[in-house]
Write a protein that holds these residues in place. Structure first.
Motif, PDB file in Angstrom:
ATOM      1  N   GLY A 115       0.805  -1.299  -0.032  1.00  0.00           N
ATOM      2  CA  GLY A 115      -0.027   0.033  -0.088  1.00  0.00           C
ATOM      3  C   GLY A 115       0.773   1.180   0.110  1.00  0.00           C
ATOM      4  N   LEU A 116       2.058   1.219   0.550  1.00  0.00           N
ATOM      5  CA  LEU A 116       2.905   2.306   0.614  1.00  0.00           C
ATOM      6  C   LEU A 116       3.517   2.685  -0.742  1.00  0.00           C
ATOM      7  CD1 LEU A 116       4.382   4.518   2.334  1.00  0.00           C
ATOM      8  CD2 LEU A 116       6.181   2.815   2.783  1.00  0.00           C
ATOM      9  N   LEU A 117       3.940   1.473  -1.197  1.00  0.00           N
ATOM     10  CA  LEU A 117       4.575   1.907  -2.611  1.00  0.00           C
ATOM     11  C   LEU A 117       3.450   2.057  -3.639  1.00  0.00           C
ATOM     12  CD1 LEU A 117       6.454  -1.459  -2.698  1.00  0.00           C
ATOM     13  CD2 LEU A 117       7.473   0.955  -2.366  1.00  0.00           C
ATOM     14  N   MET A 118       2.368   1.584  -3.474  1.00  0.00           N
ATOM     15  CA  MET A 118       1.230   2.274  -4.509  1.00  0.00           C
ATOM     16  C   MET A 118       0.756   3.512  -4.165  1.00  0.00           C
ATOM     17  SD  MET A 118      -1.278  -1.057  -5.093  1.00  0.00           S
ATOM     18  CE  MET A 118      -1.889  -0.841  -3.170  1.00  0.00           C
ATOM     19  N   GLY A 119       0.858   4.044  -2.955  1.00  0.00           N
ATOM     20  CA  GLY A 119       0.538   5.559  -2.542  1.00  0.00           C
ATOM     21  C   GLY A 119       1.692   6.369  -2.914  1.00  0.00           C
ATOM     22  N   CYS A 120       2.710   6.088  -2.667  1.00  0.00           N
ATOM     23  CA  CYS A 120       3.902   6.876  -3.472  1.00  0.00           C
ATOM     24  C   CYS A 120       4.087   6.910  -5.070  1.00  0.00           C
ATOM     25  CB  CYS A 120       5.347   6.141  -2.968  1.00  0.00           C
ATOM     26  SG  CYS A 120       5.585   6.221  -1.071  1.00  0.00           S
ATOM     27  N   ALA A 121       3.729   5.849  -5.496  1.00  0.00           N
ATOM     28  CA  ALA A 121       3.417   6.032  -7.126  1.00  0.00           C
ATOM     29  C   ALA A 121       2.306   6.966  -7.286  1.00  0.00           C
ATOM     30  CB  ALA A 121       3.153   4.566  -7.637  1.00  0.00           C
ATOM     31  N   VAL A 132      -2.753   2.287 -10.898  1.00  0.00           N
ATOM     32  CA  VAL A 132      -1.645   1.745 -10.224  1.00  0.00           C
ATOM     33  C   VAL A 132      -1.972   0.664  -9.048  1.00  0.00           C
ATOM     34  CG1 VAL A 132      -0.228   2.269  -7.947  1.00  0.00           C
ATOM     35  CG2 VAL A 132      -0.320   4.119  -9.600  1.00  0.00           C
ATOM     36  N   THR A 133      -3.257   0.831  -8.695  1.00  0.00           N
ATOM     37  CA  THR A 133      -4.006  -0.339  -7.871  1.00  0.00           C
ATOM     38  C   THR A 133      -4.184  -1.676  -8.740  1.00  0.00           C
ATOM     39  OG1 THR A 133      -6.217   0.390  -7.838  1.00  0.00           O
ATOM     40  CG2 THR A 133      -4.754   1.160  -6.002  1.00  0.00           C
ATOM     41  N   LEU A 134      -4.465  -1.319 -10.031  1.00  0.00           N
ATOM     42  CA  LEU A 134      -4.759  -2.596 -11.006  1.00  0.00           C
ATOM     43  C   LEU A 134      -3.500  -3.301 -11.010  1.00  0.00           C
ATOM     44  CD1 LEU A 134      -6.820  -3.980 -12.912  1.00  0.00           C
ATOM     45  CD2 LEU A 134      -5.961  -2.431 -14.725  1.00  0.00           C
ATOM     46  N   ALA A 135      -2.266  -2.486 -11.371  1.00  0.00           N
ATOM     47  CA  ALA A 135      -1.003  -3.275 -11.230  1.00  0.00           C
ATOM     48  C   ALA A 135      -0.724  -3.861 -10.011  1.00  0.00           C
ATOM     49  CB  ALA A 135       0.098  -2.211 -11.581  1.00  0.00           C
TER      50      ALA A 135
END
Length: 329
Positions: A115-121, A132-135
């Motif tokens: 979740g942290l990585l997706m939020g940063c992206a 992003v969350t689909l990936a």
């Protein structure tokens, strides 16, 4: 008495528009329960309601995390796959003989890390949350298959005790440990949204991110935080699901993200962000659970009727949100 005073009196008792969808969900839940009681004698048993919580405890935890995300105007499609990956990692590590406490720590780190990585992206690269969350969804689901192509049973003593533990009363009604964990998560989330700076920032960003940025609110940090919270809730949900099934499977929780989004929206949270309550999410999960219970009691209907009814309710609640004029973007 003047006309002005009458108008003021009427205005004083007018319901806030933000609360109308939640009250509509509560009314729907009560109507559905009344229908169940009138049609089936056993439906009035308290254990039936407890079973709804037992069967949907993991879904409730994941829905709480999704509530944070949707309140900011975002979306998280990875939650179902993160739930499955958490369960798979837990089952695989336990099968290899790793101690249960260490497995719990590792499993709880999976969701918030992703979740942290997706939020940063989403924040630093300004990519749409959907993409992003689909990936993230594809990555987590692929990791499930990478770990094992078949279901992994869990025979660990701690997991078995947590799965079979019952907390009840002398009348024989009971709930599972997972239900208590889910309610702790709900209480913490409700307090966070209502009484903390993070909660105020979440509502402000969902209402108008540009205004929130001009006001000096930490928009980027808050967005990263809500996806991390969603990941943490997904990890907890994955552990609770592994308690419930005592296994991990690569295809478990397929489509859960859609059920979670439906529960949050039916619970009154606006998809564009800025309005909604954790209590509404609890009601939304209960609505889904009661629908499943009604279909089970009927016995002649296919399980697909659950999806049909949920789809109709989702459409109806989106229309309700539009009709009452809740627009934040």
């Amino acid at each position: 008495m003047t006309t002005g005073s009458l108008t003021a009196g009427r205005t004083r008792f007018r319901l806030p528009r933000k609360q109308i969808p939640v009250l509509a969900t509560l009314a729907l839940l009560l109507v559905m329960y009344a229908i169940g009681v009138s049609q089936y004698t056993a439906f009035s048993n308290v254990q039936v309601i407890f079973n709804v919580f037992i069967d949907n405890g993991f879904l409730l935890v994941v829905a709480v995390g999704m509530t944070f995300v949707i309140l900011t105007g975002g979306i998280d499609l990875s939650v179902g796959s993160v739930v499955a990956m958490t369960a798979m990692v837990s089952a695989a590590l336990l099968q290899d003989g790793m101690p249960a406490p260490l497995v719990l720590v590792i499993a709880l780190l999976i969701g918030p890390t992703l979740g942290l990585l997706m939020g940063c992206a989403i924040h630093f690269f300004e990519i749409q949350p959907f993409i992003v969350t689909l990936a993230g969804m594809f990555f987590a689901r692929g990791m499930c298959t990478f770990i094992s192509g078949a279901s992994i049973p869990i025979t660990d003593g701690f997991w078995t005790r947590m799965s079979q533990e019952r907390i009840g009363n002398p009348q024989g009604n009971f709930v599972s440990i997972s239900v208590l964990i889910a309610f702790v998560v709900v209480c913490i989330a409700a307090y966070t949204l209502a009484y903390t700076r993070l909660g105020r920032n979440v509502y402000a960003i969902g209402g108008n991110p540009q205004s929130a940025l001009l006001m000096g609110l930490p928009v980027g940090r808050t967005r990263i935080a809500v996806y991390t919270i969603s990941g943490l809730c997904s990890a907890i949900g994955g552990i609770l699901l592994s308690f419930y099934t005592l296994s991990g499977a690569p295809l478990i929780a397929v489509g859960m993200e859609l059920d979670v989004i439906a529960a949050v929206v039916i619970g009154g949270t606006v998809l564009t962000g800025g309005a909604g309550y954790v209590f509404g999410t609890v009601l939304g999960v209960l609505v889904l659970g009661v629908i499943q219970t009604l279909i089970t009691f009927d016995g002649s209907l296919s399980s697909w009727w659950t999806k049909i009814v949920i789809g109709g309710l989702l459409f109806a609640f989106i229309l309700l949100q539009r009709l009452i004029g809740i627009r934040y973007k």
